[in-house]
Design an enzyme around this catalytic site. Structure first.
Site, PDB file in Angstrom:
ATOM      1  N   CYS A  82      -7.182 -14.695   7.430  1.00 50.06           N
ATOM      2  CA  CYS A  82      -7.725 -15.789   6.621  1.00 50.06           C
ATOM      3  C   CYS A  82      -7.837 -15.317   5.169  1.00 50.06           C
ATOM      4  CB  CYS A  82      -9.095 -16.203   7.157  1.00 50.06           C
ATOM      5  SG  CYS A  82     -10.383 -14.961   6.886  1.00 50.06           S
ATOM      6  N   GLU A  92     -10.015  -8.065  11.485  1.00 50.25           N
ATOM      7  CA  GLU A  92      -9.451  -7.311  10.353  1.00 50.25           C
ATOM      8  C   GLU A  92     -10.540  -6.587   9.574  1.00 50.25           C
ATOM      9  OE1 GLU A  92      -7.180 -11.332  10.362  1.00 50.25           O
ATOM     10  OE2 GLU A  92      -9.130 -10.572  10.995  1.00 50.25           O
ATOM     11  N   HIS A 130     -14.781 -10.511  11.417  1.00 42.45           N
ATOM     12  CA  HIS A 130     -13.421 -10.756  11.880  1.00 42.45           C
ATOM     13  C   HIS A 130     -12.791  -9.423  12.287  1.00 42.45           C
ATOM     14  CE1 HIS A 130     -12.729 -14.819   9.617  1.00 42.45           C
ATOM     15  NE2 HIS A 130     -13.897 -14.779  10.236  1.00 42.45           N
ATOM     16  N   CYS A 138     -10.219 -12.250   4.724  1.00 40.10           N
ATOM     17  CA  CYS A 138      -9.619 -10.992   5.157  1.00 40.10           C
ATOM     18  C   CYS A 138      -8.497 -10.561   4.213  1.00 40.10           C
ATOM     19  CB  CYS A 138      -9.118 -11.113   6.589  1.00 40.10           C
ATOM     20  SG  CYS A 138     -10.474 -11.307   7.781  1.00 40.10           S
TER      21      CYS A 138
END
Length: 154
Positions: free
Chosen positions: A93, A65, A63, A96
Protein backbone atom coordinates in the site's frame (compact mmCIF):
# COMPACT_ATOMS: atom_id res chain seq x y z
CA UNK A 1 13.44 -30.51 -12.09
CA UNK A 2 10.12 -32.07 -11.23
CA UNK A 3 9.33 -34.38 -8.37
CA UNK A 4 5.87 -35.95 -8.12
CA UNK A 5 4.32 -33.19 -10.21
CA UNK A 6 5.87 -30.40 -8.14
CA UNK A 7 8.74 -28.25 -9.22
CA UNK A 8 11.76 -28.59 -6.98
CA UNK A 9 12.89 -25.17 -5.81
CA UNK A 10 16.40 -24.12 -5.01
CA UNK A 11 16.96 -22.09 -1.88
CA UNK A 12 18.46 -19.37 -4.07
CA UNK A 13 15.54 -18.88 -6.47
CA UNK A 14 12.97 -16.11 -6.15
CA UNK A 15 10.17 -18.72 -6.16
CA UNK A 16 11.54 -20.24 -2.97
CA UNK A 17 11.54 -16.91 -1.17
CA UNK A 18 8.03 -16.05 -2.39
CA UNK A 19 6.87 -19.48 -1.18
CA UNK A 20 8.22 -18.51 2.25
CA UNK A 21 6.21 -15.27 2.07
CA UNK A 22 3.13 -17.33 1.19
CA UNK A 23 3.71 -19.46 4.29
CA UNK A 24 3.66 -16.26 6.32
CA UNK A 25 0.41 -15.23 4.59
CA UNK A 26 -1.09 -18.59 5.57
CA UNK A 27 -0.19 -17.88 9.21
CA UNK A 28 -2.02 -14.56 8.92
CA UNK A 29 -5.03 -16.34 7.41
CA UNK A 30 -5.10 -18.85 10.29
CA UNK A 31 -4.97 -15.96 12.79
CA UNK A 32 -7.91 -14.17 11.14
CA UNK A 33 -5.69 -11.49 9.61
CA UNK A 34 -5.76 -10.37 5.98
CA UNK A 35 -3.40 -12.99 4.47
CA UNK A 36 -0.33 -11.02 3.48
CA UNK A 37 3.13 -12.38 4.16
CA UNK A 38 6.61 -11.01 3.63
CA UNK A 39 10.25 -12.03 3.87
CA UNK A 40 13.38 -9.92 3.55
CA UNK A 41 16.40 -11.52 1.90
CA UNK A 42 20.03 -10.44 2.09
CA UNK A 43 22.89 -12.39 0.52
CA UNK A 44 20.45 -15.14 -0.53
CA UNK A 45 19.39 -15.64 3.11
CA UNK A 46 16.13 -14.79 4.83
CA UNK A 47 16.84 -12.24 7.54
CA UNK A 48 13.23 -11.36 8.43
CA UNK A 49 9.75 -12.89 8.17
CA UNK A 50 6.39 -11.35 8.99
CA UNK A 51 2.69 -11.40 8.27
CA UNK A 52 -0.15 -8.97 8.84
CA UNK A 53 -0.89 -8.49 12.53
CA UNK A 54 -3.19 -5.46 12.54
CA UNK A 55 -5.92 -7.26 14.50
CA UNK A 56 -3.62 -9.07 16.90
CA UNK A 57 -1.63 -5.94 17.75
CA UNK A 58 -4.57 -3.52 17.40
CA UNK A 59 -2.32 -1.46 15.16
CA UNK A 60 -3.33 -0.36 11.66
CA UNK A 61 0.35 0.01 10.74
CA UNK A 62 1.19 -3.65 11.53
CA UNK A 63 1.31 -4.66 7.88
CA UNK A 64 3.54 -7.58 6.88
CA UNK A 65 5.96 -5.26 5.05
CA UNK A 66 6.31 -2.86 7.99
CA UNK A 67 6.96 -5.66 10.47
CA UNK A 68 9.39 -7.41 8.09
CA UNK A 69 11.49 -4.33 7.39
CA UNK A 70 11.67 -3.42 11.09
CA UNK A 71 12.91 -6.93 11.81
CA UNK A 72 15.40 -6.66 8.92
CA UNK A 73 16.76 -3.35 10.26
CA UNK A 74 17.38 -5.09 13.58
CA UNK A 75 18.99 -8.11 11.88
CA UNK A 76 21.53 -6.09 9.89
CA UNK A 77 21.95 -3.14 12.26
CA UNK A 78 21.16 -0.54 9.63
CA UNK A 79 18.25 1.68 8.65
CA UNK A 80 18.86 1.03 4.96
CA UNK A 81 17.96 -2.09 3.04
CA UNK A 82 19.62 -1.20 -0.26
CA UNK A 83 21.26 -4.65 -0.44
CA UNK A 84 18.02 -6.46 0.40
CA UNK A 85 15.01 -7.85 -1.43
CA UNK A 86 11.51 -7.82 0.02
CA UNK A 87 9.23 -10.64 -1.15
CA UNK A 88 5.59 -9.93 -0.35
CA UNK A 89 2.44 -11.71 -1.45
CA UNK A 90 0.43 -8.55 -2.16
CA UNK A 91 1.45 -5.25 -3.72
CA UNK A 92 2.37 -2.81 -0.93
CA UNK A 93 0.00 0.00 0.00
CA UNK A 94 1.02 3.66 -0.04
CA UNK A 95 2.10 3.57 3.62
CA UNK A 96 4.36 0.57 3.07
CA UNK A 97 5.74 2.01 -0.17
CA UNK A 98 6.71 5.16 1.74
CA UNK A 99 8.54 3.10 4.35
CA UNK A 100 10.27 1.13 1.58
CA UNK A 101 11.33 4.42 -0.01
CA UNK A 102 12.97 5.62 3.20
CA UNK A 103 14.59 2.22 3.70
CA UNK A 104 16.07 2.53 0.19
CA UNK A 105 15.02 -1.06 -0.53
CA UNK A 106 17.17 -2.71 -3.20
CA UNK A 107 14.44 -4.83 -4.78
CA UNK A 108 10.72 -5.43 -4.31
CA UNK A 109 9.10 -8.64 -5.54
CA UNK A 110 5.36 -9.03 -5.05
CA UNK A 111 2.78 -11.59 -6.06
CA UNK A 112 -0.70 -10.17 -6.55
CA UNK A 113 -1.54 -6.62 -7.50
CA UNK A 114 -3.80 -4.66 -5.16
CA UNK A 115 -6.31 -2.93 -7.42
CA UNK A 116 -7.88 -1.02 -4.48
CA UNK A 117 -4.99 0.08 -2.27
CA UNK A 118 -1.75 -0.71 -4.11
CA UNK A 119 0.97 1.92 -4.32
CA UNK A 120 1.06 1.66 -8.13
CA UNK A 121 -2.38 3.30 -8.33
CA UNK A 122 -0.54 6.53 -7.57
CA UNK A 123 0.68 8.27 -10.71
CA UNK A 124 4.05 9.04 -9.11
CA UNK A 125 6.48 6.23 -8.27
CA UNK A 126 6.46 6.03 -4.48
CA UNK A 127 9.45 3.69 -4.20
CA UNK A 128 13.07 4.76 -4.14
CA UNK A 129 14.33 5.45 -7.69
CA UNK A 130 16.97 2.70 -7.36
CA UNK A 131 14.51 0.05 -6.13
CA UNK A 132 14.08 -2.72 -8.69
CA UNK A 133 10.52 -4.02 -9.00
CA UNK A 134 9.18 -7.40 -10.09
CA UNK A 135 5.53 -8.39 -9.87
CA UNK A 136 3.37 -11.41 -10.54
CA UNK A 137 5.57 -14.07 -8.89
CA UNK A 138 3.22 -16.80 -7.57
CA UNK A 139 0.40 -14.36 -8.30
CA UNK A 140 -2.31 -17.03 -8.56
CA UNK A 141 -1.43 -18.56 -5.17
CA UNK A 142 -1.45 -15.12 -3.54
CA UNK A 143 -4.78 -14.18 -5.13
CA UNK A 144 -6.38 -17.50 -4.15
CA UNK A 145 -5.46 -17.03 -0.50
CA UNK A 146 -6.98 -13.52 -0.52
CA UNK A 147 -10.18 -14.77 -2.22
CA UNK A 148 -10.54 -17.60 0.30
CA UNK A 149 -10.09 -15.19 3.19
CA UNK A 150 -12.70 -12.70 2.02
CA UNK A 151 -15.15 -15.45 1.01
CA UNK A 152 -14.85 -16.79 4.57
CA UNK A 153 -15.79 -13.36 5.95
CA UNK A 154 -18.99 -13.16 3.92
Amino acid sequence: MKTEGKMELSVYKDEYFMEQALRQAELAFEAGEVPVGAVVVADKRIIARAHNQTEQLTDVTAHAEMLAITSAFNAIGSKYLNECTLFVTLEPCVMCAGALYWAQLGKLVYGASDMKRGYSLNKKNLLHPRTEIASGLLKEESEMLMKQFFAKLR
